[in-house]
Design a protein around this motif. Structure first.
Motif, PDB file in Angstrom:
ATOM      1  N   ASP A   1       7.877 -25.040  50.288  1.00 36.59           N
ATOM      2  CA  ASP A   1       7.985 -25.975  50.298  1.00 36.59           C
ATOM      3  C   ASP A   1       7.693 -26.158  51.579  1.00 36.59           C
ATOM      4  N   ARG A   2       6.751 -25.560  52.216  1.00 32.44           N
ATOM      5  CA  ARG A   2       5.609 -25.874  53.724  1.00 32.44           C
ATOM      6  C   ARG A   2       5.038 -25.323  53.235  1.00 32.44           C
ATOM      7  N   LEU A   3       4.609 -25.667  51.725  1.00 31.52           N
ATOM      8  CA  LEU A   3       2.439 -24.928  51.697  1.00 31.52           C
ATOM      9  C   LEU A   3       2.271 -23.575  52.630  1.00 31.52           C
ATOM     10  N   ASN A   4       3.654 -22.905  52.154  1.00 30.94           N
ATOM     11  CA  ASN A   4       3.060 -20.602  53.206  1.00 30.94           C
ATOM     12  C   ASN A   4       2.945 -21.200  54.583  1.00 30.94           C
ATOM     13  N   ALA A   5       2.963 -22.536  55.051  1.00 31.72           N
ATOM     14  CA  ALA A   5       2.948 -22.152  56.598  1.00 31.72           C
ATOM     15  C   ALA A   5       3.962 -21.039  57.286  1.00 31.72           C
ATOM     16  N   PHE A   6       3.278 -20.416  58.188  1.00 34.60           N
ATOM     17  CA  PHE A   6       3.923 -19.219  59.142  1.00 34.60           C
ATOM     18  C   PHE A   6       4.905 -19.908  59.492  1.00 34.60           C
ATOM     19  N   ALA A   7       5.997 -19.282  59.468  1.00 31.22           N
ATOM     20  CA  ALA A   7       7.275 -19.023  60.422  1.00 31.22           C
ATOM     21  C   ALA A   7       6.764 -17.820  61.627  1.00 31.22           C
ATOM     22  N   PRO A   8       7.948 -17.591  62.186  1.00 29.48           N
ATOM     23  CA  PRO A   8       7.078 -16.520  63.499  1.00 29.48           C
ATOM     24  C   PRO A   8       7.095 -15.104  62.635  1.00 29.48           C
ATOM     25  N   SER A   9       7.856 -14.996  61.934  1.00 29.87           N
ATOM     26  CA  SER A   9       8.121 -13.459  61.689  1.00 29.87           C
ATOM     27  C   SER A   9       7.069 -13.412  60.329  1.00 29.87           C
ATOM     28  N   MET A  10       6.724 -14.433  60.088  1.00 35.39           N
ATOM     29  CA  MET A  10       5.817 -13.735  58.834  1.00 35.39           C
ATOM     30  C   MET A  10       4.221 -13.301  59.033  1.00 35.39           C
ATOM     31  N   PRO A  11       3.974 -13.450  59.991  1.00 35.39           N
ATOM     32  CA  PRO A  11       2.352 -12.433  60.072  1.00 35.39           C
ATOM     33  C   PRO A  11       2.872 -10.289  59.791  1.00 35.39           C
ATOM     34  N   LEU A  12       4.270 -10.201  60.803  1.00 33.70           N
ATOM     35  CA  LEU A  12       4.252  -8.977  61.208  1.00 33.70           C
ATOM     36  C   LEU A  12       4.977  -8.582  59.827  1.00 33.70           C
ATOM     37  N   GLU A  13       5.552  -9.059  58.532  1.00 36.98           N
ATOM     38  CA  GLU A  13       5.717  -9.121  57.488  1.00 36.98           C
ATOM     39  C   GLU A  13       4.352  -8.885  56.530  1.00 36.98           C
ATOM     40  N   ILE A  14       3.467  -9.554  56.911  1.00 34.78           N
ATOM     41  CA  ILE A  14       2.000  -9.421  56.257  1.00 34.78           C
ATOM     42  C   ILE A  14       1.382  -8.343  56.378  1.00 34.78           C
ATOM     43  N   MET A  15       2.010  -7.519  57.892  1.00 35.04           N
ATOM     44  CA  MET A  15       2.103  -6.714  58.618  1.00 35.04           C
ATOM     45  C   MET A  15       2.000  -5.224  57.938  1.00 35.04           C
ATOM     46  N   ALA A  16       2.983  -4.963  57.868  1.00 36.75           N
ATOM     47  CA  ALA A  16       4.034  -4.549  57.240  1.00 36.75           C
ATOM     48  C   ALA A  16       3.698  -3.603  55.701  1.00 36.75           C
ATOM     49  N   ALA A  17       3.312  -5.357  55.203  1.00 37.66           N
ATOM     50  CA  ALA A  17       2.930  -5.289  53.500  1.00 37.66           C
ATOM     51  C   ALA A  17       1.345  -3.826  53.381  1.00 37.66           C
ATOM     52  N   VAL A  18       0.459  -4.880  54.263  1.00 41.38           N
ATOM     53  CA  VAL A  18      -0.662  -4.444  54.512  1.00 41.38           C
ATOM     54  C   VAL A  18      -0.100  -2.434  54.493  1.00 41.38           C
ATOM     55  N   ARG A  19      -0.251  -2.374  55.733  1.00 40.90           N
ATOM     56  CA  ARG A  19       0.431  -0.873  56.437  1.00 40.90           C
ATOM     57  C   ARG A  19       0.228  -0.881  55.017  1.00 40.90           C
ATOM     58  N   ALA A  20       2.157  -0.481  54.122  1.00 44.44           N
ATOM     59  CA  ALA A  20       2.660   0.293  53.273  1.00 44.44           C
ATOM     60  C   ALA A  20       1.364   0.664  51.778  1.00 44.44           C
ATOM     61  N   ALA A  21       0.881  -0.328  51.953  1.00 45.78           N
ATOM     62  CA  ALA A  21      -0.476  -0.429  50.443  1.00 45.78           C
ATOM     63  C   ALA A  21      -1.658   0.415  51.036  1.00 45.78           C
ATOM     64  N   GLY A  22      -1.687   0.523  52.249  1.00 45.21           N
ATOM     65  CA  GLY A  22      -2.862   0.964  52.662  1.00 45.21           C
ATOM     66  C   GLY A  22      -2.326   3.052  52.489  1.00 45.21           C
ATOM     67  N   GLY A  23      -1.136   3.605  52.789  1.00 47.39           N
ATOM     68  CA  GLY A  23      -0.736   4.226  52.972  1.00 47.39           C
ATOM     69  C   GLY A  23      -0.196   4.643  51.615  1.00 47.39           C
ATOM     70  N   ASP A  24      -0.246   3.894  50.195  1.00 47.82           N
ATOM     71  CA  ASP A  24       0.233   3.843  48.800  1.00 47.82           C
ATOM     72  C   ASP A  24      -1.216   4.513  47.898  1.00 47.82           C
ATOM     73  N   ALA A  25      -1.010   5.500  48.058  1.00 48.62           N
ATOM     74  CA  ALA A  25      -2.626   6.505  46.685  1.00 48.62           C
ATOM     75  C   ALA A  25      -1.396   5.487  46.151  1.00 48.62           C
ATOM     76  N   ALA A  26      -0.538   5.308  44.879  1.00 48.56           N
ATOM     77  CA  ALA A  26      -0.789   4.211  43.843  1.00 48.56           C
ATOM     78  C   ALA A  26      -1.329   2.397  44.273  1.00 48.56           C
ATOM     79  N   VAL A  27      -2.012   2.418  45.119  1.00 44.59           N
ATOM     80  CA  VAL A  27      -2.341   1.238  45.155  1.00 44.59           C
ATOM     81  C   VAL A  27      -4.076   1.088  46.144  1.00 44.59           C
ATOM     82  N   ARG A  28      -4.628   0.576  45.204  1.00 44.85           N
ATOM     83  CA  ARG A  28      -6.127   0.923  45.393  1.00 44.85           C
ATOM     84  C   ARG A  28      -6.963  -0.444  45.535  1.00 44.85           C
ATOM     85  N   ALA A  29      -6.057  -2.026  45.852  1.00 42.70           N
ATOM     86  CA  ALA A  29      -6.963  -2.660  46.492  1.00 42.70           C
ATOM     87  C   ALA A  29      -5.324  -3.769  46.856  1.00 42.70           C
ATOM     88  N   LEU A  30      -5.796  -5.114  47.370  1.00 44.40           N
ATOM     89  CA  LEU A  30      -4.703  -6.017  47.476  1.00 44.40           C
ATOM     90  C   LEU A  30      -5.867  -7.179  47.211  1.00 44.40           C
TER      91      LEU A  30
END
Length: 265
Positions: free
Chosen positions: A25-54
């Protein structure tokens, strides 16, 4: 591994970690906490052996419209003069997490991609955009400076003249122009975006994961150092890659004239 967030969706499926910006509804514009959520997801994927691309994409008709100005995401609080604080605590850690991720990241740009949203896309290793998508450095329109890595990534992909034109004038650039400039990897028909993006992600997810991670690191670091240090980095990286099971499998498959079966090890 699936994770729950407020402003993004994350799902790991068939070797790919899917990050979907989820404020349609906001064209996915960044809410203040959204970058930290993306960071957490990237780090989780980076440490997950089952994930080999993002993959990073947007819900609805946009990729990311930048900071949510209407929601106050970029507006200093009453009496607050430090417009760089949110960069320091949220956006910059997100970009650094993407840089340090040991696995390739693909942006599937499905619509408008502006401001910090454009920075997010450019921080990915491969950008594939729908032909209807547009790219915009909108900071000059509100008296701010391109951030979240745009002043680093954009000149290195599009060149100095085009980077300054985009940043100083705030003109929209089409996906096809962006591809012609070398700013993104490819512009595709809208209805082909997810199909072509999926093929790229499958290829990466089935590839030699550690070797691909070393490739992305070497390319990133090439902008920071001279030839001698880069040659040393290539030597050191090759030593690591040459000790992997995937290297042994790649050579064996080549000699046996069959497709390699990489496992990421």
């Amino acid at each position: 591994m699936d994770l729950d967030f407020e402003h993004i969706l994350y799902e790991a499926k068939d070797g790919v970690g899917w990050i979907t910006l989820n404020r349609p509804d906001r064209l996915n514009a960044f809410a203040p906490s959204m970058p930290l959520e993306i960071m957490a997801a990237v780090r989780a994927a980076g440490g997950d052996a089952a994930v080999r691309a993002l993959a990073i994409t947007g819900a609805g008709r946009g990729f990311c419209a930048g900071a949510d100005l209407a929601g106050g995401a970029a507006r200093p609080a009453e009496g607050e003069r430090d417009a760089g604080r949110l960069l320091e605590i949220a956006y910059n850690p997100m970009i650094r997490a993407m840089r340090d991720c040991p696995k390739p990241i693909v942006a599937l740009v499905n619509g408008p991609c502006a401001g910090a949203g454009m920075s997010l896309a450019l921080a990915c290793d491969i950008v594939i955009a729908a032909k209807s998508a547009v790219f915009l450095q909108a900071f000059c329109n509100i008296g701010l400076v391109p951030d979240a890595g745009s002043t680093w990534y954009l000149p290195r992909s599009a060149g100095r003249a085009r980077a300054l034109g985009m940043a100083l004038l705030g003109d929209k650039v089409t996906a096809e122009e962006a591809a012609d400039w070398g700013m993104i990897w490819r512009a595709v028909d809208d209805d082909a975006l997810m199909g072509e993006g999926g093929e790229v992600l499958r290829k990466l997810a089935n590839g030699p994961t550690r070797g691909l991670g070393l490739i992305r690191r070497a390319v990133h670091e090439s902008f920071e150092q001279g030839l001698d240090r880069q040659l040393d980095l290539e030597r050191d990286s090759q030593r690591i890659a040459g000790s992997t099971k995937d290297f042994a499998e790649g050579v064996t498959a080549f000699l046996e004239k069959r497709p390699p079966r990489f496992t990421g090890g």
